[in-house]
Design a protein around this motif. Structure first.
Motif, mmCIF file in Angstrom:
data_model
loop_
_atom_site.group_PDB
_atom_site.id
_atom_site.type_symbol
_atom_site.label_atom_id
_atom_site.label_comp_id
_atom_site.label_asym_id
_atom_site.label_seq_id
_atom_site.Cartn_x
_atom_site.Cartn_y
_atom_site.Cartn_z
ATOM 1 N N PHE A 243 16.031 -50.105 26.116
ATOM 2 C CA PHE A 243 15.972 -51.422 27.123
ATOM 3 C C PHE A 243 15.946 -52.007 28.790
ATOM 4 O O PHE A 243 17.475 -52.533 28.851
ATOM 5 C CB PHE A 243 17.193 -52.227 25.764
ATOM 6 N N PRO A 244 15.379 -51.734 29.488
ATOM 7 C CA PRO A 244 13.504 -51.191 28.950
ATOM 8 C C PRO A 244 12.807 -50.471 29.204
ATOM 9 O O PRO A 244 12.201 -49.532 27.942
ATOM 10 C CB PRO A 244 12.735 -52.258 29.628
ATOM 11 N N SER A 245 13.379 -49.639 29.712
ATOM 12 C CA SER A 245 13.777 -47.792 29.517
ATOM 13 C C SER A 245 14.153 -47.353 30.663
ATOM 14 O O SER A 245 14.533 -46.672 31.783
ATOM 15 C CB SER A 245 12.067 -47.406 30.108
ATOM 16 N N ASN A 246 16.209 -47.013 29.854
ATOM 17 C CA ASN A 246 16.929 -46.257 30.625
ATOM 18 C C ASN A 246 16.940 -44.557 29.997
ATOM 19 O O ASN A 246 17.036 -44.933 28.675
ATOM 20 C CB ASN A 246 18.183 -47.409 30.922
ATOM 21 N N LEU A 247 17.981 -44.151 30.593
ATOM 22 C CA LEU A 247 18.527 -42.947 30.243
ATOM 23 C C LEU A 247 20.263 -43.124 30.237
ATOM 24 O O LEU A 247 20.495 -42.836 31.839
ATOM 25 C CB LEU A 247 17.920 -42.062 30.862
ATOM 26 N N ALA B 257 8.705 -44.414 21.706
ATOM 27 C CA ALA B 257 7.680 -45.391 21.224
ATOM 28 C C ALA B 257 7.620 -46.602 22.314
ATOM 29 O O ALA B 257 6.243 -47.010 22.584
ATOM 30 C CB ALA B 257 7.007 -45.715 20.411
ATOM 31 N N VAL B 258 8.571 -47.055 21.944
ATOM 32 C CA VAL B 258 8.401 -48.759 22.652
ATOM 33 C C VAL B 258 8.126 -48.212 23.864
ATOM 34 O O VAL B 258 7.698 -49.117 24.837
ATOM 35 C CB VAL B 258 9.944 -49.477 22.250
ATOM 36 N N GLN B 259 8.990 -46.940 24.934
ATOM 37 C CA GLN B 259 9.111 -46.968 26.308
ATOM 38 C C GLN B 259 7.417 -47.091 26.817
ATOM 39 O O GLN B 259 7.285 -46.950 27.766
ATOM 40 C CB GLN B 259 10.162 -46.233 26.448
ATOM 41 N N LEU B 260 6.672 -45.421 25.910
ATOM 42 C CA LEU B 260 5.523 -45.773 25.850
ATOM 43 C C LEU B 260 4.627 -46.705 26.208
ATOM 44 O O LEU B 260 3.195 -46.573 26.876
ATOM 45 C CB LEU B 260 4.635 -43.904 25.626
#
Length: 255
Positions: free
Chosen positions: A189-193, A77-80
């Motif tokens: 944090f912010p959008s990592n895998l 949710a936070v990444q989208l």
């Protein structure tokens, strides 16, 4: 009709005293996380007050109190929301974009270009030396006494194994061998895998990259400093090497 809502102000999520999500009325600008619209996400604007009985909690704290499934849904949710916030205009022609009605895409009505969410691939590596030592490092930006594992972003044109070797050499001046994949974890944090690897020390003396680290050492299993909290992939990796527990079991719950 009301929906379960992930409501964020930056990296903080609105929850009640029991860390439960609010049920809210749906609005047109909400981001649907389920096809039926029963789970949505939205931003809490700066001029909006926090409702009585609720609090804003940093999403990092929820790793320790929520199940993996709950945390990963919050992570998604936070990444989208951040992706949508950062792509209000077309990167090709500069025209204002519109959200696609059925896909996670920001569409440019002027030139037709679609902007989709991006994920940043990162490697995180636990390095062993002998039967009972692991390498831990203290990040220069971390104001606590916590030590963690060597990690970094994968560069363009690089394999994951090459990224492991490069990051280790850059950050601590060591060469590694026997690189093996362990598991992965979305990390917003912010959008990592985060992709976890295990490797063995091969050669070299520790020489830290001072703009990234303040210290790095090999620690005995029975003499570890403060390590990352349970629920993070770094913690699971350390427990895996020390105790032989799998990084993730068949139910996909972090250990």
């Amino acid at each position: 009709m009301h929906s379960k809502a992930y409501i964020f102000r930056q990296q903080q999520l609105l929850v009640d005293d029991n860390f439960q999500l609010p049920q809210v009325e749906r609005f047109q600008h909400d981001l649907n996380l389920s096809e039926d619209g029963e789970i949505i996400a939205r931003d809490l604007q700066e001029d909006e007050s926090v409702p009585e009985g609720y609090q804003l909690v940093p999403i990092r704290q929820l790793v320790q109190v929520w199940s993996r499934q709950q945390f990963e849904q919050a992570s998604r949710a936070v990444q989208l929301l951040e992706w949508r916030r950062n792509h209000q205009f077309c990167s090709h022609c500069g025209h204002q974009t519109q959200q696609h009605v059925s896909q996670y895409a920001m569409v440019c009505p002027a030139c037709g270009y679609n902007q989709y969410p991006r994920v940043n691939p990162c490697v995180i590596t636990i390095i062993t030396r002998g039967p009972d030592e692991i390498l831990l490092a203290k990040n220069a930006r971390n104001k606590t006494q916590m030590y963690s594992l060597i990690a970094g972003f994968v560069e363009v044109g690089e394999t994951l194994e090459e990224a492991v070797r490069r990051e280790t050499l850059e950050e601590v001046g060591l060469q590694v061998k026997n690189i093996k994949y362990l598991a992965s974890q979305p990390w917003p944090f912010p959008s990592n895998l985060m992709m976890a690897f295990k490797a063995a020390y091969h050669a070299g003396d520790i020489q830290i990259q001072e703009n990234e680290l303040t210290d790095a050492q090999f620690f005995k299993f029975n003499q570890l400093p403060e390590i990352p909290f349970q629920g993070s992939i770094a913690h699971a990796m350390i427990m895996h090497v020390m105790n032989g527990t799998p990084v993730a079991d068949d139910t996909k719950e972090w250990l």
